[in-house]
Write a protein that holds these residues in place. Structure first.
Motif, PDB file in Angstrom:
ATOM      1  N   LEU A 272       4.842   9.805  -1.958  1.00  0.00           N
ATOM      2  CA  LEU A 272       5.667   8.660  -2.381  1.00  0.00           C
ATOM      3  C   LEU A 272       6.459   9.012  -3.639  1.00  0.00           C
ATOM      4  CD1 LEU A 272       6.457   5.675  -2.161  1.00  0.00           C
ATOM      5  CD2 LEU A 272       4.421   5.098  -3.489  1.00  0.00           C
TER       6      LEU A 272
ATOM      7  N   THR B 101       3.008   1.790  -7.243  1.00  0.00           N
ATOM      8  CA  THR B 101       3.349   1.235  -5.925  1.00  0.00           C
ATOM      9  C   THR B 101       3.879  -0.192  -6.068  1.00  0.00           C
ATOM     10  OG1 THR B 101       1.018   0.664  -5.630  1.00  0.00           O
ATOM     11  CG2 THR B 101       1.770   2.693  -4.593  1.00  0.00           C
TER      12      THR B 101
ATOM     13  N   ALA C 294       5.623   4.842   1.479  1.00  0.00           N
ATOM     14  CA  ALA C 294       6.160   6.191   1.710  1.00  0.00           C
ATOM     15  C   ALA C 294       7.031   6.187   2.957  1.00  0.00           C
ATOM     16  CB  ALA C 294       5.018   7.193   1.826  1.00  0.00           C
ATOM     17  N   ASP C 295       6.636   5.413   3.957  1.00  0.00           N
ATOM     18  CA  ASP C 295       7.434   5.332   5.195  1.00  0.00           C
ATOM     19  C   ASP C 295       8.795   4.682   4.955  1.00  0.00           C
ATOM     20  OD1 ASP C 295       5.387   6.456   6.551  1.00  0.00           O
ATOM     21  OD2 ASP C 295       4.560   4.552   7.308  1.00  0.00           O
TER      22      ASP C 295
ATOM     23  N   ARG D 164      -0.966  13.127  -2.103  1.00  0.00           N
ATOM     24  CA  ARG D 164      -1.540  12.479  -0.916  1.00  0.00           C
ATOM     25  C   ARG D 164      -0.491  11.781  -0.056  1.00  0.00           C
ATOM     26  NH1 ARG D 164      -6.317   8.641  -2.237  1.00  0.00           N
ATOM     27  NH2 ARG D 164      -7.039  10.579  -3.159  1.00  0.00           N
ATOM     28  N   HIS D 165       0.424  11.070  -0.667  1.00  0.00           N
ATOM     29  CA  HIS D 165       1.343  10.235   0.128  1.00  0.00           C
ATOM     30  C   HIS D 165       2.800  10.680   0.080  1.00  0.00           C
ATOM     31  CE1 HIS D 165      -1.619   7.248   1.235  1.00  0.00           C
ATOM     32  NE2 HIS D 165      -2.015   7.186  -0.023  1.00  0.00           N
TER      33      HIS D 165
ATOM     34  N   GLN E 247      -2.750  10.823  -6.245  1.00  0.00           N
ATOM     35  CA  GLN E 247      -2.721   9.736  -5.253  1.00  0.00           C
ATOM     36  C   GLN E 247      -1.335   9.496  -4.654  1.00  0.00           C
ATOM     37  OE1 GLN E 247      -4.758   6.145  -6.260  1.00  0.00           O
ATOM     38  NE2 GLN E 247      -6.230   7.173  -7.558  1.00  0.00           N
ATOM     39  N   LEU E 248      -0.279   9.721  -5.419  1.00  0.00           N
ATOM     40  CA  LEU E 248       1.040   9.312  -4.920  1.00  0.00           C
ATOM     41  C   LEU E 248       1.961  10.478  -4.600  1.00  0.00           C
ATOM     42  CD1 LEU E 248       1.637   6.294  -7.313  1.00  0.00           C
ATOM     43  CD2 LEU E 248       0.603   6.312  -5.026  1.00  0.00           C
TER      44      LEU E 248
ATOM     45  N   PRO F  51       0.835  -1.206   0.000  1.00  0.00           N
ATOM     46  CA  PRO F  51       0.000   0.000   0.000  1.00  0.00           C
ATOM     47  C   PRO F  51       0.874   1.262   0.000  1.00  0.00           C
ATOM     48  CG  PRO F  51      -0.451  -1.397   1.927  1.00  0.00           C
ATOM     49  CD  PRO F  51       0.729  -1.986   1.217  1.00  0.00           C
ATOM     50  N   ALA F  52       0.373   2.330  -0.622  1.00  0.00           N
ATOM     51  CA  ALA F  52       1.180   3.545  -0.807  1.00  0.00           C
ATOM     52  C   ALA F  52       1.688   4.116   0.518  1.00  0.00           C
ATOM     53  CB  ALA F  52       0.361   4.588  -1.563  1.00  0.00           C
ATOM     54  N   ALA F  53       0.821   4.141   1.534  1.00  0.00           N
ATOM     55  CA  ALA F  53       1.226   4.782   2.795  1.00  0.00           C
ATOM     56  C   ALA F  53       2.409   4.034   3.417  1.00  0.00           C
ATOM     57  CB  ALA F  53       0.051   4.812   3.763  1.00  0.00           C
ATOM     58  N   ALA F  54       2.364   2.707   3.371  1.00  0.00           N
ATOM     59  CA  ALA F  54       3.450   1.912   3.962  1.00  0.00           C
ATOM     60  C   ALA F  54       4.749   2.119   3.185  1.00  0.00           C
ATOM     61  CB  ALA F  54       3.056   0.434   3.961  1.00  0.00           C
TER      62      ALA F  54
END
Ligand SMILES: O=c1ccn([C@@H]2O[C@H](COP(=O)(O)OP(=O)(O)O[C@H]3O[C@H](CO)[C@@H](O)[C@H](O)[C@H]3O)[C@@H](O)[C@H]2O)c(=O)[nH]1
Ligand SMILES: O=C(O)[C@H](O)COP(=O)(O)O
Length: 327
Positions: free
Chosen positions: A68, A142, A30-31, A65-66, A61-62, A25-28
């Motif tokens: 990434l 992603t 980005a971390d 938002r994130h 989206q990327l 997933p994108a959020a994970a």
């Protein structure tokens, strides 16, 4: 006992290095960037109908938002339509292939556009996407970034998917990828069997570490993916490659004559790599003209095209003037 023949090595590689886009997933992701930057690069020649939606999706989206993705670069590959304007309006930086390669020999086609995109982008990780994709999903990006951000030993990630063939007469669920099935796959299995488990060797969606991409020559035209794959195995080894299932891919289909010219370019790329390995006579040089025939009102129309393949040298060997200015 572990077989050490190419087929066994390929099968082991596929078990270890095949992933699914949904795993990241994108959020994970980005971390996991840990200070690295990401560029998304799209080569585009007359893609005004599709490039805007792809850029807008990646941007929204990327990037927004994130965080990434840090940069979206569209390389305008001598388009005669509104590709550049549409891409810029959707939020991409647009660079012209010819402007990016000014002062260098003029080359044609997608491979040169990709090289220009590598030269003018800045990301530590670079994701390449075709600009003619329909029903584009951010999971393409992603999915391709996942293995690179999860494992420092991975240098290059290739996308794969189901490929429907949608022609005027109807659709075949897995009829797409005609050059892949008739030309590229048989050749790779024949001469580079360790690559036999790469599901879509010609996919236009892939990502790599800049440090590795800058050490590779880029073949012009449609030879670029085949040459990159072969050169990557030689440069970094099979285990540094990974592949990711991106689901299903819809794109604009070229006609048989165009695919014939694409096939000829791929054959040239393979021939040049075989020659470098000493598998073909060093003096031999294949002809570079392809004559084709088409139905015409008064019989057959004959056309002859130069399908020769040239190469940009590895970017790291080229003057700094051709690179993006540092931030
Ligand atoms: O002179 C050109 C020709 C194409 N493109 C772009 O390259 C991408 C792919 O081109 P396309 O004509 O759609 O290729 P396909 O028929 O889909 O060919 C497949 O097989 C090729 C050979 O490996 C790959 O380059 C493609 O990415 C892959 O989708 C698109 O964004 C094009 O706009 C350019 O930038 N410049
Ligand atoms: O990748 C390929 O094999 C060629 O681009 C042809 O693809 P298509 O058969 O899906 O048009």
């Amino acid at each position: 006992m572990r077989g050490d023949d190419p087929a066994s090595r390929a099968a082991r590689w596929a078990r270890r290095r095949t992933h699914a886009a949904g795993d990241w997933p994108a959020a994970a992701l980005a971390d996991r960037k840990a200070g690295q930057t990401v560029s998304v690069v799209l080569p585009a020649r007359n893609e005004q109908d599709t490039v805007g939606a792809i850029v807008a999706t990646v941007r929204r989206q990327l990037l927004d938002r994130h965080g990434l993705v840090d940069e979206i670069l569209v390389v305008d590959s001598r388009s005669t339509d509104a590709t550049a304007r549409v891409a810029a309006a959707a939020g991409a930086t647009v660079v012209s292939q010819d402007e990016a390669t000014r002062g260098l020999p003029r080359l044609d086609g997608k491979g040169d556009a990709l090289w220009a995109g590598l030269a003018r982008s800045r990301g530590d990780l670079v994701v390449f996407l075709d600009a003619d994709l329909r029903e584009f999903d951010a999971a393409y990006v992603t999915g391709l970034l996942g293995p690179l951000l999860a494992d420092p030993a991975v240098a290059y990630v290739k996308g794969f998917y189901h490929r429907p063939l949608r022609l005027a007469g109807g659709a075949e669920p897995d009829g797409g990828g005609r050059v892949t099935e008739l030309v590229a796959r048989p050749l790779l299995n024949m001469f580079w069997p360790e690559l036999s488990r790469v599901v879509q060797p010609l996919s236009g969606e892939y990502a790599g570490r800049r440090a590795v991409l800058e050490r590779l020559p880029f073949a012009s035209g449609y030879a670029v993916e085949t040459a990159l794959l072969i050169d990557l195995v030689a440069l970094v080894g099979l285990d540094a490659l990974a592949q990711v299932d991106l689901g299903e891919r819809h794109h604009r289909h070229q006609d048989n004559q165009a695919l014939g010219r694409m096939s000829a370019q791929i054959l040239h790329a393979v021939w040049s790599r075989l020659q470098r390995r000493g598998w073909v006579d060093g003096q031999a040089a294949p002809a570079t003209l392809l004559t084709q025939f088409a139905r015409a009102a008064d019989g057959r129309q004959v056309s002859t095209t130069d399908i020769s393949v040239a190469e940009r040298p590895p970017l790291r060997d080229v003057a700094a003037a051709h690179r993006a200015a540092p931030r």
